[in-house]
Scaffold this active site. Structure first.
Site, PDB file in Angstrom:
ATOM      1  N   TYR A 162       0.880  -0.948   0.266  1.00 24.66           N
ATOM      2  CA  TYR A 162       0.101  -0.281  -0.401  1.00 24.66           C
ATOM      3  C   TYR A 162       1.170   0.934  -0.508  1.00 24.66           C
ATOM      4  O   TYR A 162       2.364   1.427   0.751  1.00 24.66           O
ATOM      5  CB  TYR A 162      -1.060  -0.226   1.557  1.00 24.66           C
ATOM      6  N   TYR A 201      -0.444  -9.340   1.445  1.00 25.15           N
ATOM      7  CA  TYR A 201       1.275  -8.488   2.329  1.00 25.15           C
ATOM      8  C   TYR A 201       1.407  -9.098   3.393  1.00 25.15           C
ATOM      9  O   TYR A 201       0.197  -9.702   4.333  1.00 25.15           O
ATOM     10  CB  TYR A 201       1.083  -7.173   2.430  1.00 25.15           C
ATOM     11  N   ARG A 211      -2.326 -11.857   4.640  1.00 28.39           N
ATOM     12  CA  ARG A 211      -3.532 -11.310   4.319  1.00 28.39           C
ATOM     13  C   ARG A 211      -3.706 -11.708   3.116  1.00 28.39           C
ATOM     14  O   ARG A 211      -2.646 -11.729   1.676  1.00 28.39           O
ATOM     15  CB  ARG A 211      -3.858 -10.213   4.443  1.00 28.39           C
ATOM     16  N   HIS A 214      -6.693  -8.978  -1.604  1.00 33.01           N
ATOM     17  CA  HIS A 214      -8.384  -8.588  -1.167  1.00 33.01           C
ATOM     18  C   HIS A 214      -8.415  -6.945  -1.671  1.00 33.01           C
ATOM     19  O   HIS A 214      -7.454  -6.782  -2.157  1.00 33.01           O
ATOM     20  CB  HIS A 214      -8.292  -8.660   0.401  1.00 33.01           C
ATOM     21  N   HIS A 216     -10.720  -3.568  -0.473  1.00 36.12           N
ATOM     22  CA  HIS A 216     -11.230  -3.146   0.517  1.00 36.12           C
ATOM     23  C   HIS A 216     -12.822  -2.028  -0.609  1.00 36.12           C
ATOM     24  O   HIS A 216     -12.453  -1.618  -1.540  1.00 36.12           O
ATOM     25  CB  HIS A 216     -10.856  -1.856   1.170  1.00 36.12           C
TER      26      HIS A 216
HETATM   27 FE   LIG Z   1      -6.071  -4.530   3.520  1.00 37.26          FE
END
Ligand SMILES: [Fe+2]
Length: 302
Positions: A162, A201, A211, A214, A216
């Site tokens: 991110y 990540y 994780r 995905h 959001h």
């Molecule tokens: Fe996330």
């Protein structure tokens, strides 16, 4: 960008002190990334997996004993370690919705440009990764389309990184990918985004915690007090069984509703793969959401 962004990232610590995105002053090449040292004091995946299995088995037994299916995530889900002390334990504060509307965000159709649904054209170059089209419909509990709905997404890049100050794990940022987009649903409740498939990540919930990939999602509703936030996953991810956030939804059917379907008919040859994901706002088939996890009577769902 929604304020709920990156809750799991927000609670993560930088992986190592010696990992930085910035090249040293005067250097012609970026500093070499180092594989972070493992935190041997952290709990193993096996410990977490055993806990999740036990909770899942207990839920299955409760179902056999006649308990109702749980369609919302558990707020008190101990394997999700970073949520233990911060998950809500009391009912939501009720507020006068009309008063909130006086100062809460609002939007109009003119505020959202059609190109904002394409996350691959926000910079001068093409982002790296697997181009995908994610589309579906927003429906109410009776299957009726919800038109004029603001749908916002945010996600990691193809490397699982991110653009966020708390995300410093040693995967590359992509100068051609920000990872945010939005659109308004059409008359048939449809939405569509063109983006890049996000990577998995690490998030330090336990040793070697990752994780599943995905995206959001935020849905605004007709007014700000109706806003919901959730996540969409990709089919067949091997990390599902290992992920305490995904597993905090103990009901398999409810989990499955967060997983998109690969749709070959909607792919674009030589251009993009395609996934479908419908979002159901109400009723027993509703999509799991992050801000509606208290029961109708105001008590926490267990
Ligand atoms: Fe996330």
């Amino acid at each position: 960008m929604p304020e709920e962004i990156n809750l799991e990232i927000f609670n993560a610590d930088p992986l190592t002190e010696d990992v930085s995105d910035a090249a040293p002053e005067g250097a012609s090449k970026p500093a070499a990334k180092q594989v972070p040292a493992l935190d041997t004091a952290a709990e193993s995946q096996q410990i977490l997996s055993d806990e999740m299995t036990a909770l899942g088995d207990a839920y299955a037994q409760a179902l056999r004993n006649g308990a109702p299916a749980e369609i919302q995530p558990r707020l008190d889900y101990p394997p999700y370690r970073s949520s233990i002390l911060r998950h809500p334990t009391k009912s939501l504060q009720h507020a006068d919705p009309e008063t909130i509307e006086l100062y809460s965000p609002a939007f109009g159709h003119m505020d959202v440009h059609a190109l904002e649904s394409d996350l691959t054209i926000q910079h001068n170059g093409e982002p790296l990764g697997e181009r995908i089209i994610v589309s579906g419909r927003v429906l109410d509990g009776d299957g009726r389309p919800v038109a004029g709905q603001l749908v916002e997404i945010w996600q990691a890049n193809s490397s699982g990184r991110y653009i966020h100050k708390r995300d410093q794990h040693p995967a590359p940022l992509d100068p051609n990918f920000t990872g945010v987009g939005r659109c308004i649903t059409g008359a048939d409740g449809s939405y569509s985004f063109t983006t890049i498939k996000p990577g998995a990540y690490p998030w330090k919930n336990h040793l070697n915690a990752w994780r599943p990939a995905h995206i959001h999602f935020s849905l605004f509703g007709q007014e700000f007090t109706q806003r919901i936030v959730t996540q969409m996953y990709f089919p067949g991810d091997p990390l599902f069984a290992l992920d305490p956030i995904y597993q905090s939804i103990v009901d398999q059917d409810a989990r499955d509703r967060l997983v998109a379907t690969y749709n070959h008919d909607q792919t674009k040859p030589e251009w993009a793969l395609a996934y479908n994901w419908d979002i159901v706002l109400t009723g027993s088939k509703r999509t799991w959401t992050e801000n509606e996890a208290l029961g109708a009577d105001g008590e926490q769902s267990e």
